[in-house]
Each structure stands twice: as structure tokens, then as C-alpha cells.
Design an enzyme around this catalytic site. Sequence first.
Site, PDB file in Angstrom:
ATOM      1  N   SER A 136       0.861  -1.184   0.000  1.00  0.00           N
ATOM      2  CA  SER A 136       0.000   0.000   0.000  1.00  0.00           C
ATOM      3  C   SER A 136       0.900   1.238   0.000  1.00  0.00           C
ATOM      4  O   SER A 136       1.762   1.379   0.865  1.00  0.00           O
ATOM      5  CB  SER A 136      -0.884  -0.022   1.252  1.00  0.00           C
ATOM      6  OG  SER A 136      -1.557   1.206   1.410  1.00  0.00           O
ATOM      7  N   LYS A 162      -1.463  -1.064  -4.106  1.00  0.00           N
ATOM      8  CA  LYS A 162      -2.599  -0.197  -3.742  1.00  0.00           C
ATOM      9  C   LYS A 162      -2.061   1.219  -3.613  1.00  0.00           C
ATOM     10  O   LYS A 162      -1.029   1.430  -2.982  1.00  0.00           O
ATOM     11  CB  LYS A 162      -3.191  -0.684  -2.422  1.00  0.00           C
ATOM     12  CG  LYS A 162      -4.349   0.154  -1.919  1.00  0.00           C
ATOM     13  CD  LYS A 162      -5.025  -0.528  -0.721  1.00  0.00           C
ATOM     14  CE  LYS A 162      -4.820   0.247   0.563  1.00  0.00           C
ATOM     15  NZ  LYS A 162      -5.477  -0.381   1.717  1.00  0.00           N
ATOM     16  N   LYS A 164      -2.900   5.182  -2.517  1.00  0.00           N
ATOM     17  CA  LYS A 164      -3.809   6.083  -1.796  1.00  0.00           C
ATOM     18  C   LYS A 164      -4.174   7.235  -2.718  1.00  0.00           C
ATOM     19  O   LYS A 164      -3.299   7.774  -3.416  1.00  0.00           O
ATOM     20  CB  LYS A 164      -3.111   6.627  -0.546  1.00  0.00           C
ATOM     21  CG  LYS A 164      -2.804   5.563   0.489  1.00  0.00           C
ATOM     22  CD  LYS A 164      -4.039   5.166   1.263  1.00  0.00           C
ATOM     23  CE  LYS A 164      -3.684   4.204   2.371  1.00  0.00           C
ATOM     24  NZ  LYS A 164      -4.863   3.752   3.113  1.00  0.00           N
ATOM     25  N   ASP A 189      -7.193   3.494  -2.832  1.00  0.00           N
ATOM     26  CA  ASP A 189      -7.814   3.619  -1.505  1.00  0.00           C
ATOM     27  C   ASP A 189      -7.985   5.100  -1.164  1.00  0.00           C
ATOM     28  O   ASP A 189      -7.010   5.848  -1.086  1.00  0.00           O
ATOM     29  CB  ASP A 189      -6.929   2.936  -0.451  1.00  0.00           C
ATOM     30  CG  ASP A 189      -7.567   2.926   0.940  1.00  0.00           C
ATOM     31  OD1 ASP A 189      -8.694   3.451   1.098  1.00  0.00           O
ATOM     32  OD2 ASP A 189      -6.936   2.381   1.872  1.00  0.00           O
ATOM     33  N   GLU A 214     -11.255   1.411  -2.797  1.00  0.00           N
ATOM     34  CA  GLU A 214     -11.493   1.154  -1.373  1.00  0.00           C
ATOM     35  C   GLU A 214     -12.035   2.400  -0.673  1.00  0.00           C
ATOM     36  O   GLU A 214     -11.448   3.478  -0.767  1.00  0.00           O
ATOM     37  CB  GLU A 214     -10.160   0.704  -0.746  1.00  0.00           C
ATOM     38  CG  GLU A 214     -10.252   0.271   0.702  1.00  0.00           C
ATOM     39  CD  GLU A 214      -8.912  -0.302   1.181  1.00  0.00           C
ATOM     40  OE1 GLU A 214      -8.253  -1.050   0.424  1.00  0.00           O
ATOM     41  OE2 GLU A 214      -8.514   0.010   2.317  1.00  0.00           O
ATOM     42  N   ASP A 240     -13.615  -0.613   3.866  1.00  0.00           N
ATOM     43  CA  ASP A 240     -12.619  -0.725   4.936  1.00  0.00           C
ATOM     44  C   ASP A 240     -13.223  -0.119   6.210  1.00  0.00           C
ATOM     45  O   ASP A 240     -13.808  -0.838   7.024  1.00  0.00           O
ATOM     46  CB  ASP A 240     -11.336   0.005   4.483  1.00  0.00           C
ATOM     47  CG  ASP A 240     -10.244   0.079   5.543  1.00  0.00           C
ATOM     48  OD1 ASP A 240     -10.478  -0.335   6.690  1.00  0.00           O
ATOM     49  OD2 ASP A 240      -9.127   0.578   5.245  1.00  0.00           O
ATOM     50  N   LYS A 264      -9.560  -6.277   8.559  1.00  0.00           N
ATOM     51  CA  LYS A 264      -8.468  -6.069   9.509  1.00  0.00           C
ATOM     52  C   LYS A 264      -8.965  -6.595  10.848  1.00  0.00           C
ATOM     53  O   LYS A 264      -9.958  -6.095  11.384  1.00  0.00           O
ATOM     54  CB  LYS A 264      -8.133  -4.578   9.633  1.00  0.00           C
ATOM     55  CG  LYS A 264      -7.695  -3.946   8.319  1.00  0.00           C
ATOM     56  CD  LYS A 264      -7.434  -2.460   8.455  1.00  0.00           C
ATOM     57  CE  LYS A 264      -7.086  -1.866   7.095  1.00  0.00           C
ATOM     58  NZ  LYS A 264      -6.973  -0.402   7.132  1.00  0.00           N
ATOM     59  N   GLY A 292      -4.113  -3.942   6.410  1.00  0.00           N
ATOM     60  CA  GLY A 292      -3.107  -3.686   7.431  1.00  0.00           C
ATOM     61  C   GLY A 292      -3.198  -2.268   7.945  1.00  0.00           C
ATOM     62  O   GLY A 292      -3.905  -1.425   7.379  1.00  0.00           O
TER      63      GLY A 292
HETATM   64  O1  OSB Z   1      -6.757   2.457   4.802  1.00  0.00           O
HETATM   65  O2  OSB Z   1      -5.917   0.511   4.578  1.00  0.00           O
HETATM   66  C1  OSB Z   1      -5.887   1.644   5.066  1.00  0.00           C
HETATM   67  C2  OSB Z   1      -2.618   2.144   7.001  1.00  0.00           C
HETATM   68  C3  OSB Z   1      -3.091   2.767   8.132  1.00  0.00           C
HETATM   69  C4  OSB Z   1      -4.440   3.036   8.239  1.00  0.00           C
HETATM   70  C5  OSB Z   1      -5.306   2.687   7.219  1.00  0.00           C
HETATM   71  C6  OSB Z   1      -4.850   2.041   6.081  1.00  0.00           C
HETATM   72  C7  OSB Z   1      -3.472   1.799   5.965  1.00  0.00           C
HETATM   73  C8  OSB Z   1      -2.858   1.174   4.786  1.00  0.00           C
HETATM   74  C9  OSB Z   1      -1.509   0.506   4.977  1.00  0.00           C
HETATM   75  O3  OSB Z   1      -3.330   1.221   3.685  1.00  0.00           O
HETATM   76  C10 OSB Z   1      -1.574  -0.981   4.891  1.00  0.00           C
HETATM   77  C11 OSB Z   1      -0.318  -1.618   5.434  1.00  0.00           C
HETATM   78  O4  OSB Z   1      -0.245  -1.903   6.645  1.00  0.00           O
HETATM   79  O5  OSB Z   1       0.615  -1.814   4.655  1.00  0.00           O
HETATM   80 MG    MG Z   2      -8.167   1.513   3.559  1.00  0.00          MG
END
Ligand code: OSB
Ligand code: MG
Length: 371
Positions: A136, A162, A164, A189, A214, A240, A264, A292
Site C-alpha cells: 500500500s 494499492k 492512496k 484507496d 477502497e 474498509d 483487519k 493492514g
Molecule cells: O486504509 O488501509 C488503510 C494504514 C493505516 C491506516 C489505514 C490504512 C493503511 C494502509 C496501509 O493502507 C496498509 C499496510 O499496513 O501496509
Molecule cells: Mg483503507
Amino acid sequence: MKLNKAYLYKVHLPLVSPFRTSYGILHQKSFYLIGLEDELGNIGYGELEAFPLPDYTEETLEGAKQVVTDFLLEELSGKEIEQPEQVSQIFAWIRGNEMAKASVESACYDLFAKRQKTSLAHFIGAKKKEISVGVSIGIQKNKRSLVEKVRSYVSAGYGRVKVKIQPGADFSYLKAVRDEFPELPLLADANSAYKEEDLNDLLRLDQLNITMIEQPFGVRDLWLHAELQKRLERMAVCLDENIRSLEDVKQAFTFGSCRAINLKMARVGGLQEALQIAEFCKQRKIIVWCGGMLEAGVGRAYNVALAARNEFQFPGDISATDRYFEQDIIKQNFELINGKIHVPEGMGIGVEIDEQALSRFAESFETILLD
Ligand code: OSB
Ligand code: MG
């Protein structure tokens, strides 16, 4: 099983690079490492994942820690726990506070697996020896940095990425990645950054062959997500922040709000709830994959064990240790080998605390006697 003691370490681990989402930037992973000692002297570990600020969910790290000490440990104190499924039942009267609950409940699972001298993965019925994973990527300052970041992870072996996004850093950013990597499985995301008037902008992303979008809309919204999913031809909506329980998944399914769930364990209150969600998704053919929250070693071990179950067919946001930290607080590092991570086979979560690293990164430590 009875619990004798709890150990709480407040830890800050610097991230190798800052992680930017639509709601803020993280420079370090702050968490409580919770150790629960049983009457035989076994220690089960849990990681309290609540963030310092109430921006991803309502919980805060300090507030959640207080829920752990004042209510959750208090509830377990002096009780004979026969099986780990009992723990979420005992906590059921306490509303919300999913991450607080998950930290204690998961540590009990670790203890039960250790008492049976088996791995957590085996204990929860996970069969895979290794899991396929992705990465991510936070919001970058421009398209060029994003493409270079993607390139570095692809060459490290990540086969699914992924990205952001937020309004203003979406279509053109994703197109730049798509132009450079025509075949790469790609997710976007939004962490809830879009509003109803952005619906048409999100529909355009469907041209870019993006597997999933997402959580574009509000964290309590099921209607707008359903509207979007209905109008999309290819892309799956993945929820999520919306999903805190099995009930939430059932509602999202009933309304047609998504075709995928980012699961999660910590966000849904523990392993028991996560296992039930995974099972429901399998039955209803909802794609379920393991997300995660920049977990440190203990939290990552839970994600790896969960993702080793067969319901999880799509690669998770479970990257190798070096994608997050130079130094973790466990002795073993999770490594990426051919795009996969090996599932620990040792007892319980299968990772050991690196006491030296823990004392280097721990800000405080306390012991609580339970009886
Ligand atoms: O939105 O999935 C999310 C990290 C912190 C809080 C929310 C998210 C995330 C990530 C990172 O996308 C995922 C990872 O742990 O690699
Ligand atoms: Mg997310």
C-alpha cells in the site's frame, strides 16, 4: 486458563518513510505491546493498533489503552477462560472499542495456541505455508514520485499495488501508473475522501482497469457506496472503515454496497469476529482480503496467520518488515520471497520479542497484576 499478569509497553517505531493518506501523515507507528501471562507462565502478545489521533476510527491510542486496563483486563481478571471464543463474549457488553478488544482477545488466542504447543495459524485452521502479498503506497507529492515508488516496489517483488488517492490526486496519478505498468493489479484507496458530488469522477477510474476502489465515501455510508457499485462496470467497491463487525458486512452485502471487504482483525474487534466475517464472505462470494495498519511484528504475525486461511485468495496489505521499519521489536523479520511471505511455524504467533529493540523503542512500561 487464568491470567496472572499483564505487561504494557508503549512503543514508537520510526517508519522508513512517512505514510500519507487523505486524512494525515504518519512518521512513526505508535502502539502498545500487550503481554498477558497465564498461570503456567506462558505469555501471549497483542498489539494495540489504535492511532494517536481519532482520524481513521474513533478510538485513540491512549483512550484504547484505558479501555484495556479499566474494563477489558478487569473483565478477565480472576475468570477461568476455557476457550478463546469466550473472550469476545465476555467483552460483548462494551460497545465499540474494537481495537482495544482485539489487542486483548488476540493475545488470548496466542496463549491458547502456545498452551496447545501449536502455531496460531494451525490453531485457527489456516493451511497455507506462505501467503501472496501486495503493498500500500501513501499519497506522493507528484505523479513522477508515485511512478518511481511503484517501480521500486515492483522490482522488490510486489505483484499487486494499492495507491492512496484523494480529490486532485486520483485519475491522473493512477493513469500515470497504469501507462507505465499496463498489467499491474492496481487498487485505489480513498480513506473516505469523496462526497456525493464526486460520483462521476470516481466512475471515470473504471477506464483504468483498477481492481478495486477502497472506501471512497463516508465511514457510515452504505447508500452512496451501493450507488457507485451499481454504476461501475468492472471495478469492485471495497469497504474498509465501514466494516466493524459481521453485522456491518451483512448490511453491506444486503444493500449491494461492495463486492469486496478489506478485513483487519483489529478493526473488527478480534480474531473471532474476523474468522466469522471471512466465512460469511466465502459463502456469499464477497472477495475478502487481509488489510493492514502499518503493524509492527506482533500485529503483522496475526495478519499473516489470518491471511493463511483459504478464504483469503486475494493478496493482502501485508508487506515485508523492511517496507515499514528499519528495526522491528521482534527477532524475526518478515521477508518477501517471490512476492510471498512465509507463515511462521513456531508456537503461537511464532515470533519472539527482541527485548533489546523493545527497550530501545519503548517510552514506558507497566505491569498489572490480575487476580
Ligand atoms: O486504509 O488501509 C488503510 C494504514 C493505516 C491506516 C489505514 C490504512 C493503511 C494502509 C496501509 O493502507 C496498509 C499496510 O499496513 O501496509
Ligand atoms: Mg483503507
